[in-house]
Design a protein around this motif. Structure first.
Motif, PDB file in Angstrom:
ATOM      1  N   TRP A 282      -3.282  32.266  45.026  1.00 41.94           N
ATOM      2  CA  TRP A 282      -3.004  31.568  46.288  1.00 41.94           C
ATOM      3  C   TRP A 282      -4.328  31.054  46.848  1.00 41.94           C
ATOM      4  O   TRP A 282      -5.205  31.831  47.205  1.00 41.94           O
ATOM      5  CB  TRP A 282      -2.326  32.536  47.260  1.00 41.94           C
ATOM      6  CG  TRP A 282      -1.925  31.925  48.574  1.00 41.94           C
ATOM      7  CD1 TRP A 282      -1.832  30.607  48.868  1.00 41.94           C
ATOM      8  CD2 TRP A 282      -1.563  32.629  49.759  1.00 41.94           C
ATOM      9  NE1 TRP A 282      -1.419  30.429  50.175  1.00 41.94           N
ATOM     10  CE2 TRP A 282      -1.246  31.655  50.745  1.00 41.94           C
ATOM     11  CE3 TRP A 282      -1.465  33.969  50.099  1.00 41.94           C
ATOM     12  CZ2 TRP A 282      -0.856  32.001  52.032  1.00 41.94           C
ATOM     13  CZ3 TRP A 282      -1.055  34.309  51.381  1.00 41.94           C
ATOM     14  CH2 TRP A 282      -0.752  33.334  52.348  1.00 41.94           C
ATOM     15  N   ASP A 283      -4.452  29.732  46.923  1.00 40.47           N
ATOM     16  CA  ASP A 283      -5.732  29.126  47.282  1.00 40.47           C
ATOM     17  C   ASP A 283      -5.783  28.591  48.707  1.00 40.47           C
ATOM     18  O   ASP A 283      -6.786  28.746  49.396  1.00 40.47           O
ATOM     19  CB  ASP A 283      -6.056  27.977  46.319  1.00 40.47           C
ATOM     20  CG  ASP A 283      -6.190  28.463  44.887  1.00 40.47           C
ATOM     21  OD1 ASP A 283      -6.770  29.548  44.685  1.00 40.47           O
ATOM     22  OD2 ASP A 283      -5.707  27.772  43.984  1.00 40.47           O
ATOM     23  N   THR A 284      -4.737  27.903  49.147  1.00 38.31           N
ATOM     24  CA  THR A 284      -4.761  27.278  50.469  1.00 38.31           C
ATOM     25  C   THR A 284      -3.421  27.457  51.175  1.00 38.31           C
ATOM     26  O   THR A 284      -2.393  27.730  50.540  1.00 38.31           O
ATOM     27  CB  THR A 284      -5.054  25.766  50.371  1.00 38.31           C
ATOM     28  OG1 THR A 284      -4.006  25.130  49.629  1.00 38.31           O
ATOM     29  CG2 THR A 284      -6.391  25.506  49.705  1.00 38.31           C
ATOM     30  N   VAL A 285      -3.432  27.267  52.493  1.00 38.76           N
ATOM     31  CA  VAL A 285      -2.212  27.328  53.296  1.00 38.76           C
ATOM     32  C   VAL A 285      -2.356  26.360  54.461  1.00 38.76           C
ATOM     33  O   VAL A 285      -3.467  26.135  54.958  1.00 38.76           O
ATOM     34  CB  VAL A 285      -1.956  28.773  53.818  1.00 38.76           C
ATOM     35  CG1 VAL A 285      -3.093  29.215  54.731  1.00 38.76           C
ATOM     36  CG2 VAL A 285      -0.625  28.866  54.541  1.00 38.76           C
ATOM     37  N   ASN A 286      -1.254  25.768  54.860  1.00 33.24           N
ATOM     38  CA  ASN A 286      -1.272  24.867  56.012  1.00 33.24           C
ATOM     39  C   ASN A 286       0.148  24.737  56.564  1.00 33.24           C
ATOM     40  O   ASN A 286       1.123  24.836  55.805  1.00 33.24           O
ATOM     41  CB  ASN A 286      -1.792  23.485  55.626  1.00 33.24           C
ATOM     42  CG  ASN A 286      -2.047  22.608  56.843  1.00 33.24           C
ATOM     43  OD1 ASN A 286      -2.557  23.096  57.845  1.00 33.24           O
ATOM     44  ND2 ASN A 286      -1.682  21.347  56.756  1.00 33.24           N
ATOM     45  N   ASN A 287       0.253  24.562  57.870  1.00 31.14           N
ATOM     46  CA  ASN A 287       1.565  24.346  58.488  1.00 31.14           C
ATOM     47  C   ASN A 287       1.674  22.889  58.931  1.00 31.14           C
ATOM     48  O   ASN A 287       0.978  22.448  59.828  1.00 31.14           O
ATOM     49  CB  ASN A 287       1.772  25.288  59.684  1.00 31.14           C
ATOM     50  CG  ASN A 287       0.742  25.106  60.777  1.00 31.14           C
ATOM     51  OD1 ASN A 287      -0.462  25.072  60.500  1.00 31.14           O
ATOM     52  ND2 ASN A 287       1.192  24.973  62.017  1.00 31.14           N
ATOM     53  N   PRO A 288       2.550  22.110  58.313  1.00 31.67           N
ATOM     54  CA  PRO A 288       2.649  20.683  58.629  1.00 31.67           C
ATOM     55  C   PRO A 288       3.308  20.391  59.976  1.00 31.67           C
ATOM     56  O   PRO A 288       3.207  19.277  60.483  1.00 31.67           O
ATOM     57  CB  PRO A 288       3.497  20.130  57.484  1.00 31.67           C
ATOM     58  CG  PRO A 288       4.311  21.292  57.038  1.00 31.67           C
ATOM     59  CD  PRO A 288       3.429  22.496  57.218  1.00 31.67           C
TER      60      PRO A 288
ATOM     61  N   LEU B 280      -2.857  26.511  60.905  1.00 33.79           N
ATOM     62  CA  LEU B 280      -2.883  27.738  60.093  1.00 33.79           C
ATOM     63  C   LEU B 280      -3.497  27.406  58.737  1.00 33.79           C
ATOM     64  O   LEU B 280      -2.809  26.959  57.810  1.00 33.79           O
ATOM     65  CB  LEU B 280      -1.466  28.293  59.911  1.00 33.79           C
ATOM     66  CG  LEU B 280      -0.735  28.665  61.203  1.00 33.79           C
ATOM     67  CD1 LEU B 280       0.623  29.262  60.884  1.00 33.79           C
ATOM     68  CD2 LEU B 280      -1.560  29.646  62.019  1.00 33.79           C
ATOM     69  N   THR B 281      -4.785  27.628  58.624  1.00 34.27           N
ATOM     70  CA  THR B 281      -5.498  27.219  57.409  1.00 34.27           C
ATOM     71  C   THR B 281      -6.254  28.364  56.735  1.00 34.27           C
ATOM     72  O   THR B 281      -6.852  28.170  55.682  1.00 34.27           O
ATOM     73  CB  THR B 281      -6.503  26.096  57.736  1.00 34.27           C
ATOM     74  OG1 THR B 281      -7.399  26.547  58.762  1.00 34.27           O
ATOM     75  CG2 THR B 281      -5.774  24.854  58.224  1.00 34.27           C
ATOM     76  N   ARG B 282      -6.244  29.555  57.368  1.00 34.99           N
ATOM     77  CA  ARG B 282      -6.957  30.696  56.783  1.00 34.99           C
ATOM     78  C   ARG B 282      -5.962  31.699  56.212  1.00 34.99           C
ATOM     79  O   ARG B 282      -4.967  32.037  56.852  1.00 34.99           O
ATOM     80  CB  ARG B 282      -7.829  31.389  57.828  1.00 34.99           C
ATOM     81  CG  ARG B 282      -9.058  30.584  58.232  1.00 34.99           C
ATOM     82  CD  ARG B 282     -10.070  31.473  58.937  1.00 34.99           C
ATOM     83  NE  ARG B 282      -9.486  32.184  60.061  1.00 34.99           N
ATOM     84  CZ  ARG B 282      -9.983  33.288  60.593  1.00 34.99           C
ATOM     85  NH1 ARG B 282     -11.080  33.835  60.100  1.00 34.99           N
ATOM     86  NH2 ARG B 282      -9.411  33.856  61.635  1.00 34.99           N
TER      87      ARG B 282
END
Length: 268
Positions: free
Chosen positions: A35-41, A25-27
């Motif tokens: 809010w610039d970026t998102v990611n699910n670790p 999930l990067t978009r």
């Protein structure tokens, strides 16, 4: 916050067993200032289209204490009754000293309750726990929510912090070997993966993989064998690090997850 990042719970707004691999999930769908970026670790926990008979029977069994108060059963029932909750696990420590529970040796503080929950909003889960717990019980977990007690004296009404656990994802890996015999479906690899995922999520009529349980490789023999009369399983192993085991113990602070990319199927 000041550090520039924050960890939040996200949920799909579309019902169903949508796969969600770690770091996929990067978009950002809708822009939010700052809010610039998102990611699910970690992997996401798959949902389901419709509650199966087995899942309904399980939830009904856990709801028999819904009208009770103070017991683990009543807390369990209230949390399972929260919209969107897929799984929950309660425990308690009635002693005055810390104890450890589960395969991960999770530590509970003295005179406390513990509730691990997958799904539902933090506010709804906290309110459900607060509505059933006994006065004075301590909490355990990694998520704390302020709950306002509107049933007491007020206004102003007192606010209390309720803590519970949002379990970490535990990806389960599979290694399947199927005999290369005449009549085997041409898409046997895809069919095998689909059968395992359906069984894992309880879509085959059985129980879904849950918190604080032991997952057995043998649970998936039937669904794979049912693909076709020609299917002959040579080996089916699972694991949380490498798929070389007959079973996997899921901790009280872990939620088992699955994805097609974690299922290796070989025709030999």
């Amino acid at each position: 916050p000041v550090g520039g990042t924050i960890a939040l719970e996200f949920a799909n707004i579309v019902a169903g067993p949508t796969p969600c691999l770690a770091n996929s999930l990067t978009r950002i769908y809708k822009a939010v200032p700052g809010w610039d970026t998102v990611n699910n670790p970690a992997d996401g926990v798959a949902g389901s289209f419709v509650e199966s008979r087995a899942a309904f029977a399980y939830r009904r069994q856990q709801s028999v204490a819904l009208n009770a108060h103070g017991s683990l059963a009543s807390i369990y029932a209230a949390v399972f009754n929260v919209p969107g909750v897929l799984d929950a696990y309660p425990a308690e420590n009635v002693t005055g000293s810390p104890i450890t529970i589960g395969s991960t040796s999770y530590s509970l503080v003295g005179h406390s309750i513990y509730v691990a929950v997958v799904g539902g909003t933090d506010a709804d889960v906290a309110a459900a726990i607060w509505s059933k717990k006994n006065d004075g019980s301590n909490y355990n977990g990694n998520t704390t929510v302020a709950v306002t007690d509107t049933n007491g004296y007020g206004p102003p009404y007192p606010t209390y912090n309720v803590t519970f656990e949002r379990p970490a994802a535990l990806p389960i890996l599979f290694a399947v070997e199927i005999a290369d015999v005449p009549g085997l479906p041409a898409n046997i690899v895809a069919l095998t993966k689909a059968a395992i995922i359906a069984a894992f999520n309880g879509a085959d009529g059985g129980q879904r993989a849950r918190i604080a349980t032991t997952l057995y490789a043998s649970r998936f023999y039937g669904p794979v064998s049912a693909i076709s009369p020609t299917v002959q399983i040579l080996s089916l192993l699972i694991g949380s690090d490498t798929p070389t085991h007959a079973s996997v113990a899921v901790g009280v602070d872990q939620a088992p997850t699955i994805d097609a990319a974690d299922i290796a199927v070989s025709v030999v």
